[in-house]
Design a protein around this motif. Structure first.
Motif, PDB file in Angstrom:
ATOM      1  N   ALA A  78       0.820  -1.205   0.000  1.00 36.80           N
ATOM      2  CA  ALA A  78       0.000   0.000   0.000  1.00 36.80           C
ATOM      3  C   ALA A  78       0.858   1.260   0.000  1.00 36.80           C
ATOM      4  CB  ALA A  78      -0.931  -0.002   1.205  1.00 36.80           C
ATOM      5  N   ARG A  79       2.001   1.216   0.690  1.00 35.58           N
ATOM      6  CA  ARG A  79       2.885   2.379   0.681  1.00 35.58           C
ATOM      7  C   ARG A  79       3.591   2.514  -0.666  1.00 35.58           C
ATOM      8  NH1 ARG A  79       7.973   2.368   1.071  1.00 35.58           N
ATOM      9  NH2 ARG A  79       8.129   0.393   2.202  1.00 35.58           N
ATOM     10  N   VAL A  80       4.082   1.393  -1.198  1.00 39.08           N
ATOM     11  CA  VAL A  80       4.790   1.430  -2.478  1.00 39.08           C
ATOM     12  C   VAL A  80       3.868   1.925  -3.594  1.00 39.08           C
ATOM     13  CG1 VAL A  80       5.877  -0.010  -4.242  1.00 39.08           C
ATOM     14  CG2 VAL A  80       6.433  -0.353  -1.830  1.00 39.08           C
ATOM     15  N   ALA A  81       2.598   1.528  -3.543  1.00 43.01           N
ATOM     16  CA  ALA A  81       1.633   1.885  -4.586  1.00 43.01           C
ATOM     17  C   ALA A  81       0.850   3.145  -4.245  1.00 43.01           C
ATOM     18  CB  ALA A  81       0.677   0.727  -4.823  1.00 43.01           C
ATOM     19  N   ALA A  82       1.347   3.956  -3.308  1.00 44.65           N
ATOM     20  CA  ALA A  82       0.590   5.141  -2.882  1.00 44.65           C
ATOM     21  C   ALA A  82       0.303   6.088  -4.044  1.00 44.65           C
ATOM     22  CB  ALA A  82       1.347   5.883  -1.778  1.00 44.65           C
ATOM     23  N   GLY A  83       1.217   6.179  -5.011  1.00 45.42           N
ATOM     24  CA  GLY A  83       1.005   7.065  -6.147  1.00 45.42           C
ATOM     25  C   GLY A  83      -0.086   6.596  -7.082  1.00 45.42           C
ATOM     26  N   TRP A  84      -0.436   5.320  -7.004  1.00 43.56           N
ATOM     27  CA  TRP A  84      -1.502   4.748  -7.839  1.00 43.56           C
ATOM     28  C   TRP A  84      -2.632   4.198  -6.969  1.00 43.56           C
ATOM     29  CZ3 TRP A  84       3.658   3.539  -8.207  1.00 43.56           C
ATOM     30  CH2 TRP A  84       4.334   4.081  -9.298  1.00 43.56           C
ATOM     31  N   ARG A  85      -2.840   4.825  -5.846  1.00 39.72           N
ATOM     32  CA  ARG A  85      -3.758   4.272  -4.858  1.00 39.72           C
ATOM     33  C   ARG A  85      -5.177   4.148  -5.391  1.00 39.72           C
ATOM     34  NH1 ARG A  85      -2.897   5.566   1.286  1.00 39.72           N
ATOM     35  NH2 ARG A  85      -1.303   4.001   0.825  1.00 39.72           N
ATOM     36  N   ALA A  86      -5.648   5.148  -6.119  1.00 39.88           N
ATOM     37  CA  ALA A  86      -7.022   5.078  -6.620  1.00 39.88           C
ATOM     38  C   ALA A  86      -7.213   3.876  -7.548  1.00 39.88           C
ATOM     39  CB  ALA A  86      -7.387   6.368  -7.355  1.00 39.88           C
ATOM     40  N   LEU A  87      -6.235   3.637  -8.426  1.00 35.56           N
ATOM     41  CA  LEU A  87      -6.333   2.511  -9.355  1.00 35.56           C
ATOM     42  C   LEU A  87      -6.268   1.177  -8.614  1.00 35.56           C
ATOM     43  CD1 LEU A  87      -6.435   1.413 -12.225  1.00 35.56           C
ATOM     44  CD2 LEU A  87      -3.939   1.641 -12.337  1.00 35.56           C
ATOM     45  N   SER A  88      -5.325   1.065  -7.684  1.00 43.06           N
ATOM     46  CA  SER A  88      -5.191  -0.199  -6.956  1.00 43.06           C
ATOM     47  C   SER A  88      -6.417  -0.480  -6.103  1.00 43.06           C
ATOM     48  CB  SER A  88      -3.923  -0.173  -6.095  1.00 43.06           C
ATOM     49  OG  SER A  88      -4.030   0.769  -5.040  1.00 43.06           O
ATOM     50  N   VAL A  89      -7.010   0.567  -5.545  1.00 44.94           N
ATOM     51  CA  VAL A  89      -8.239   0.390  -4.764  1.00 44.94           C
ATOM     52  C   VAL A  89      -9.371  -0.095  -5.660  1.00 44.94           C
ATOM     53  CG1 VAL A  89     -10.068   1.682  -3.585  1.00 44.94           C
ATOM     54  CG2 VAL A  89      -7.692   1.966  -2.883  1.00 44.94           C
ATOM     55  N   GLY A  90      -9.484   0.485  -6.855  1.00 50.74           N
ATOM     56  CA  GLY A  90     -10.530   0.053  -7.779  1.00 50.74           C
ATOM     57  C   GLY A  90     -10.408  -1.412  -8.155  1.00 50.74           C
ATOM     58  N   ALA A  92      -8.916  -3.789  -6.356  1.00 50.03           N
ATOM     59  CA  ALA A  92      -9.205  -4.603  -5.171  1.00 50.03           C
ATOM     60  C   ALA A  92     -10.702  -4.684  -4.893  1.00 50.03           C
ATOM     61  CB  ALA A  92      -8.469  -4.030  -3.956  1.00 50.03           C
ATOM     62  N   VAL A  93     -11.426  -3.581  -5.096  1.00 53.81           N
ATOM     63  CA  VAL A  93     -12.876  -3.595  -4.902  1.00 53.81           C
ATOM     64  C   VAL A  93     -13.532  -4.528  -5.911  1.00 53.81           C
ATOM     65  CG1 VAL A  93     -14.989  -2.212  -5.082  1.00 53.81           C
ATOM     66  CG2 VAL A  93     -13.031  -1.326  -3.825  1.00 53.81           C
ATOM     67  N   TYR A 129      -6.262  -5.365   1.916  1.00 49.85           N
ATOM     68  CA  TYR A 129      -5.592  -4.270   1.208  1.00 49.85           C
ATOM     69  C   TYR A 129      -6.413  -2.986   1.281  1.00 49.85           C
ATOM     70  CZ  TYR A 129      -3.295  -1.600  -2.435  1.00 49.85           C
ATOM     71  OH  TYR A 129      -2.632  -0.614  -3.129  1.00 49.85           O
ATOM     72  N   LEU A 130      -7.707  -3.105   1.078  1.00 48.42           N
ATOM     73  CA  LEU A 130      -8.566  -1.924   1.096  1.00 48.42           C
ATOM     74  C   LEU A 130      -8.633  -1.296   2.488  1.00 48.42           C
ATOM     75  CD1 LEU A 130     -11.445  -3.311  -1.136  1.00 48.42           C
ATOM     76  CD2 LEU A 130      -9.892  -1.437  -1.725  1.00 48.42           C
ATOM     77  N   THR A 131      -8.694  -2.119   3.511  1.00 48.75           N
ATOM     78  CA  THR A 131      -8.726  -1.602   4.872  1.00 48.75           C
ATOM     79  C   THR A 131      -7.459  -0.832   5.194  1.00 48.75           C
ATOM     80  OG1 THR A 131     -10.152  -3.413   5.607  1.00 48.75           O
ATOM     81  CG2 THR A 131      -8.922  -2.241   7.305  1.00 48.75           C
TER      82      THR A 131
END
Length: 421
Positions: A78-90, A92-93, A129-131
């Motif tokens: 989650a820290r490494v992907a912080a710059g792409w957080r919106a995409l990674s969250v999408g 995972a959802v 991951y989302l939490t």
């Protein structure tokens, strides 16, 4: 343009004006995929496919062992992907919603127990991951809020989470079965992702690597993690056994849904009250009051037997209100500490996620086989010895665990300024 790129170009006004209702809605989504699974999934697979309680408890525990490695690793991711957080969250959802449909709305193409394990692995991994991302984002977002920002954010986030649990608790009945529940969850997922579309990067997440060291070296953070472990255990026990207690001990078949809704609705209504009280008197003091209320409520339930539905309804109100304090104030205390020792917070909430969920699995692997060995069978007439054991496990074990959590919290040096005038 990717969703993450669009997120990074969100107007700067979002940084100073976070949309707290969006946090509440996303909290509802996560909550609907968390605790309700331990309420619905075992009973669904027992009733629908005849899977044994012991086998389900073992699967739940084994999946949680995966979190020993997975949750801290997801915190790092989650820290490494912080710059792409919106995409990674999408992404995972999407995985979580599809796995929920597979769990409840699709007839298993494999052996039911294997399918149960596979779908839950996907749900739990995405949920973890989302939490982590959601709570880590909250640390930065709270800094943009005036006053005691962590408590304000927690009030929206945890009230939304509790309302999400309420909805998920009764969704199978309200939506015509478990397939309707899974479809409703998928729709909620789409709405929640859209509502948070420009909130993930709004707080200016730090990109420096902190790792687990600052969290584990900090004595207060370590103590709060222990408090979280001990305090989540009573909820894990009661959640695992709630449906069985109502159905078999109270002999209140058909009342499971209304009583479960009453419990979580009481928690949702109480959460803002606890939060405002914490702003005035201090989160630690108010949280301790809620924990004592929980002991009183569960201790009172031990005397109940067949037909004591209205007495148990009052206990549901009291214990639900106590849960509102647990879910609102303890994460706020931890987030406040993370803002001081690990501003990125991803690894910290990776550890938090692990200790919170591990208790649910431990409860399942210990309690369900214990009941089965005592002769307990869901939905059938049971010997008095098995029903007595059910009462002990549901009522007295949470009281003992809560006392341990109280002792740990009292010994934790948290210095707060109250707002009393």
């Amino acid at each position: 343009m990717t969703a993450a790129a669009a997120m990074s170009q969100a107007p700067t006004r979002d940084a100073s004006h976070p949309r707290l209702p969006a946090f509440g809605l996303f909290g509802a989504l996560l909550a609907a995929a968390g605790l309700p699974l331990y309420i619905h999934a075992p009973k669904f697979y027992v009733d629908e496919y005849g899977v044994s309680l012991a086998a389900l408890g073992t699967i739940l525990f084994v999946l949680r062992l995966l979190d020993v490695v997975q949750d801290p690793a997801l915190g790092w991711l989650a820290r490494v992907a912080a710059g792409w957080r919106a995409l990674s969250v999408g992404v995972a959802v999407l995985v979580m919603a599809l796995a929920m449909l597979g769990l409840f709305a699709i007839s298993p193409p494999l052996a039911p127990l294997l399918w149960f394990a596979l779908m839950l692995t996907l749900v739990f991994s995405a949920f973890s991951y989302l939490t982590i991302c959601f709570y880590a984002q909250g640390v930065g977002t709270a800094a943009c809020l005036p006053g005691r920002g962590h408590l304000r954010l927690a009030r929206w986030r945890e009230t939304g989470a509790l309302l999400g649990i309420c909805a998920a608790a009764v969704a199978p009945l309200a939506l015509g079965g478990y397939a309707g529940f899974a479809l409703g969850f998928a729709i909620l997922a789409l709405v929640a992702v859209w509502s948070m579309r420009d909130q993930w990067q709004s707080a200016g997440l730090p990109s420096d690597a902190t790792g687990f060291g600052p969290v584990l070296r900090d004595p207060i953070a370590r103590r709060l993690l222990l408090v979280a472990l001990a305090n989540a255990a009573p909820v894990a026990v009661s959640s695992t056994l709630f449906l069985f207690f109502v159905e078999s001990r109270l002999n209140a078949v058909g009342w499971e849904g209304p009583l479960l809704l009453l419990f979580f609705l009481s928690a949702a209504l109480a959460a803002p009250v606890w939060s405002r009280a914490a702003e005035r008197f201090g989160a630690k003091r108010v949280l301790l009051s809620g924990m004592v209320l929980s002991i009183i409520a569960f201790g009172s339930a031990f005397a109940l037997g067949a037909g004591d539905i209205w007495a148990f309804a009052i206990i549901c109100i009291a214990s639900g209100a106590a849960l509102g304090a647990d879910m609102t104030l303890l994460p706020a205390l931890f987030a406040t500490r993370m803002a001081q020792v690990s501003p990125g917070a991803s690894e910290g909430f990776g550890l938090w996620s692990f200790v919170s969920k591990f208790t649910l699995a431990l409860a399942a692997v210990l309690l369900l086989p214990t009941l089965e060995r005592a002769g307990f069978q869901a939905g059938q007439a049971n010997p008095e010895e098995a029903l007595h054991l059910l009462s002990v496990l549901y009522c007295l074990v949470p009281c003992a665990l809560k006392l341990i959590a109280i002792g740990l919290l009292v010994a934790t040096p948290i210095h707060e300024r109250s707002a009393r005038t």
